[in-house]
Design a protein around this motif. Sequence first.
Motif, short mmCIF file in Angstrom:
data_model
loop_
_atom_site.label_atom_id
_atom_site.label_comp_id
_atom_site.label_asym_id
_atom_site.label_seq_id
_atom_site.Cartn_x
_atom_site.Cartn_y
_atom_site.Cartn_z
N GLU A 136 -21.64 -25.94 -44.90
CA GLU A 136 -21.00 -25.08 -43.65
C GLU A 136 -21.52 -25.54 -42.47
OE1 GLU A 136 -20.60 -20.80 -44.44
OE2 GLU A 136 -21.15 -21.06 -46.42
N PRO A 137 -20.72 -25.67 -41.35
CA PRO A 137 -20.91 -26.03 -40.04
C PRO A 137 -22.31 -25.26 -39.42
CG PRO A 137 -18.90 -26.47 -40.22
CD PRO A 137 -19.29 -25.58 -41.44
N ARG A 138 -22.10 -24.07 -39.72
CA ARG A 138 -23.12 -23.29 -39.12
C ARG A 138 -24.54 -23.43 -39.55
NH1 ARG A 138 -21.02 -17.18 -41.43
NH2 ARG A 138 -21.08 -17.91 -43.72
N TYR A 139 -24.87 -23.99 -40.65
CA TYR A 139 -26.06 -24.45 -41.06
C TYR A 139 -26.38 -25.63 -40.98
CZ TYR A 139 -25.05 -20.24 -44.22
OH TYR A 139 -24.33 -19.04 -44.63
N ASP A 140 -25.80 -26.53 -40.16
CA ASP A 140 -26.23 -28.01 -40.09
C ASP A 140 -27.37 -28.14 -39.42
OD1 ASP A 140 -24.35 -30.82 -39.61
OD2 ASP A 140 -25.87 -30.43 -38.23
N GLY A 141 -27.97 -29.24 -39.85
CA GLY A 141 -29.47 -29.24 -39.51
C GLY A 141 -29.88 -30.22 -38.41
N GLU A 142 -28.85 -30.70 -37.84
CA GLU A 142 -29.01 -31.68 -36.97
C GLU A 142 -29.60 -31.05 -35.52
OE1 GLU A 142 -27.01 -35.38 -34.46
OE2 GLU A 142 -25.91 -34.48 -35.86
N SER A 143 -29.12 -30.10 -34.99
CA SER A 143 -29.84 -29.16 -33.87
C SER A 143 -31.43 -29.04 -33.87
CB SER A 143 -28.93 -28.18 -33.29
OG SER A 143 -29.61 -27.59 -32.13
N MET A 144 -31.54 -28.48 -34.98
CA MET A 144 -32.84 -28.00 -35.47
C MET A 144 -33.74 -29.15 -35.75
SD MET A 144 -34.93 -25.20 -35.40
CE MET A 144 -34.04 -23.61 -35.85
N ALA A 145 -33.37 -30.43 -36.25
CA ALA A 145 -34.26 -31.45 -36.50
C ALA A 145 -34.48 -32.08 -35.18
CB ALA A 145 -33.28 -32.22 -37.41
N ALA A 146 -33.59 -32.03 -34.23
CA ALA A 146 -33.65 -32.65 -32.93
C ALA A 146 -35.14 -32.27 -32.36
CB ALA A 146 -32.53 -32.53 -31.94
N LYS A 147 -35.48 -30.83 -32.95
CA LYS A 147 -36.57 -30.29 -32.20
C LYS A 147 -37.86 -30.83 -33.04
CE LYS A 147 -34.41 -26.46 -30.01
NZ LYS A 147 -34.70 -26.89 -28.62
N GLY A 148 -38.02 -31.58 -33.85
CA GLY A 148 -38.99 -32.03 -34.43
C GLY A 148 -39.33 -31.35 -35.83
N ILE A 436 -26.36 -16.68 -37.03
CA ILE A 436 -26.59 -17.95 -37.63
C ILE A 436 -26.51 -18.89 -36.84
CG2 ILE A 436 -26.27 -19.45 -39.56
CD1 ILE A 436 -25.24 -16.96 -41.06
N GLU A 437 -25.23 -19.11 -35.95
CA GLU A 437 -25.10 -20.32 -35.30
C GLU A 437 -26.04 -20.23 -34.00
OE1 GLU A 437 -20.64 -19.62 -36.90
OE2 GLU A 437 -22.55 -18.21 -36.31
N TYR A 438 -26.30 -19.25 -33.68
CA TYR A 438 -27.41 -19.01 -32.47
C TYR A 438 -28.77 -19.23 -32.67
CZ TYR A 438 -23.96 -15.84 -30.17
OH TYR A 438 -22.75 -15.40 -29.55
N ALA A 444 -21.98 -25.13 -30.77
CA ALA A 444 -20.94 -26.01 -30.27
C ALA A 444 -20.04 -26.73 -31.61
CB ALA A 444 -21.71 -27.30 -29.58
N VAL A 445 -20.41 -26.30 -32.76
CA VAL A 445 -19.70 -26.74 -33.73
C VAL A 445 -18.85 -25.82 -34.42
CG1 VAL A 445 -21.56 -28.16 -34.59
CG2 VAL A 445 -21.30 -26.11 -35.67
N ASN A 446 -18.68 -24.36 -33.87
CA ASN A 446 -17.76 -23.42 -34.09
C ASN A 446 -17.04 -22.96 -32.87
OD1 ASN A 446 -16.62 -20.99 -34.61
ND2 ASN A 446 -18.47 -20.04 -35.59
N ASN A 447 -15.69 -23.55 -33.24
CA ASN A 447 -14.78 -23.50 -32.14
C ASN A 447 -13.85 -22.26 -32.34
OD1 ASN A 447 -15.36 -25.99 -31.07
ND2 ASN A 447 -14.23 -27.15 -32.71
N VAL A 448 -14.18 -21.21 -33.23
CA VAL A 448 -13.39 -20.17 -33.17
C VAL A 448 -13.71 -19.09 -32.10
CG1 VAL A 448 -13.03 -18.11 -34.76
CG2 VAL A 448 -13.70 -20.32 -35.79
#
Length: 521
Positions: A136-148, A436-438, A444-448
């Motif tokens: 599910e996009p809301r659990y995508d890990g890229e944004s958090m991973a970018a924080k180390g 969750i998304e917050y 940005a991955v939730n366009n609803v």
Amino acid sequence: MRRTLLVMAISLFCAAVVVAAPDRVKVDGGIIEGMGRQPSGVRIFRGIPFAQPPVGDLRWREPQPVKSWTGVRPAVKFGPRCMQPTIFSDMIFRSDGMSEDCLYLNVWTPARSSAERLPVLVYFYGGGFVAGDSSEPRYDGESMAAKGIVVVTVNYRLGVFGFLAHPELTRESPHKSSGNYGLLDQNAALRWVQRNIAAFGGDPRRVTIAGESAGSVSVSAQMASPLSKGLIAGAIGESGSILGTLRAVPLEQAEREGVKFAAALGAKSLAELRAVSAEKLLEAATKGGMGGIGRFPITIDGYFFTEPPAVTYEAGRQARVPLLIGWNSEEMSWLALLRGREPTPENYAQAVRELYGERAAEILKLYPAATREEVIEAATDLASDRFIAFSTWKWADVHSRTSGQPVYRYFYAHPRPRRRGENAAPARGAIHSAEIEYALGNLAVNNVYEWTPDDYKVSKVIQEYFANFIKRGDPNGPGLPLWPAIRGGGPVQVMRLDVESRVEPERNRARYLLLDQLIEK
């Protein structure tokens, strides 16, 4: 000049080779090749098997070690999601279809090499233990991973496939237990992390587990299990715990339900039950509304749980780790409490009497309402507490008293904005799962929804709190409002997460103490 040009050409060629080099990692089973480094600096690996496919004779068995493969296995597509009905409209999947063969996980890592030892987040999805998926996009890990942070999302079996208990299953088990296969999948994933995450630059000694709703229940369950508690350095629970929501039942009770289910299918033996198609099992298991939520409960099986989780927590035998925990302002609507009746004080009082009988007056005293607006507010609070807020409070309260570790409690109050293209008013409060998304930085991955600058402001603050906690066991950091810890039964301060986040004293402890009495009665 020619020598200079030659050196430059060689340097450019070598750089090109480095950029184009396959992103390969050795894990249990063999070598995988991921998607390579993204513009964010994060490397992504999808669909990594952490156990054998639980099909055929492995249906309703503990997850088995993954079998080795030859060559290089691509890790660029999410694995299939586990068998589940379509019941939650907010679930969007990027998975490769649906199958019983679903025990896969995903890794996002910012590490440049395996020599790094970064903190790790393992996230379990929600969905009432009948739905959900790590894609599910809301659990995508890229944004958090970018924080180390090295981020892992995990699939686990659901519904009848993940939680069926049956006497024959208990007899064949080497542990004389049955049910809880979904929780054992999570445990297997945590053990996989211990063995493999260093190859992605993660530190197996700094693993924080997190989840929302059923995922939060899962976190509280893993902390209570002797199989998992030593694998955890920190925990985040968003709305839900095993101490009230979807609580564990005695094995014998769950076995009786399993026998009834098999009889309804006409299966006279475990072999016949295993021969039933996955599609037919799913159809039979989800009859009766809400996709079968609660039909196949978590069990006190003598293996994953050796005692009731409430006993474990009260005795301080859970994982003694820092805990960040909270719930939302509108976990459930007032409509659920009044069941179609108008929000008048009379109808509200009647609904409470139907639920609590002779104890109704005590409830009405702590959830008072004399006007239509007050009824809506009080009924929302009571419905939310009954659904999931009380059990989350219970977990926070007992862990703060028995663990010797800090507990950071939040109350999430920021409503989502309106949906795109709709004129309807946005929600009054923060509904279940809205955070969750917050928290994971995935607006940005939730366009609803029509996100506003305020939404991104809220997301930045919450994600920073979560990231700090994952790194240090403490959410506090520069530029953030100070978030006091709850320690050893001392004063309870709660972080109200909103456009202007601030600390408030606990306001409704008396409500939860009363609900604790009524639930245990």
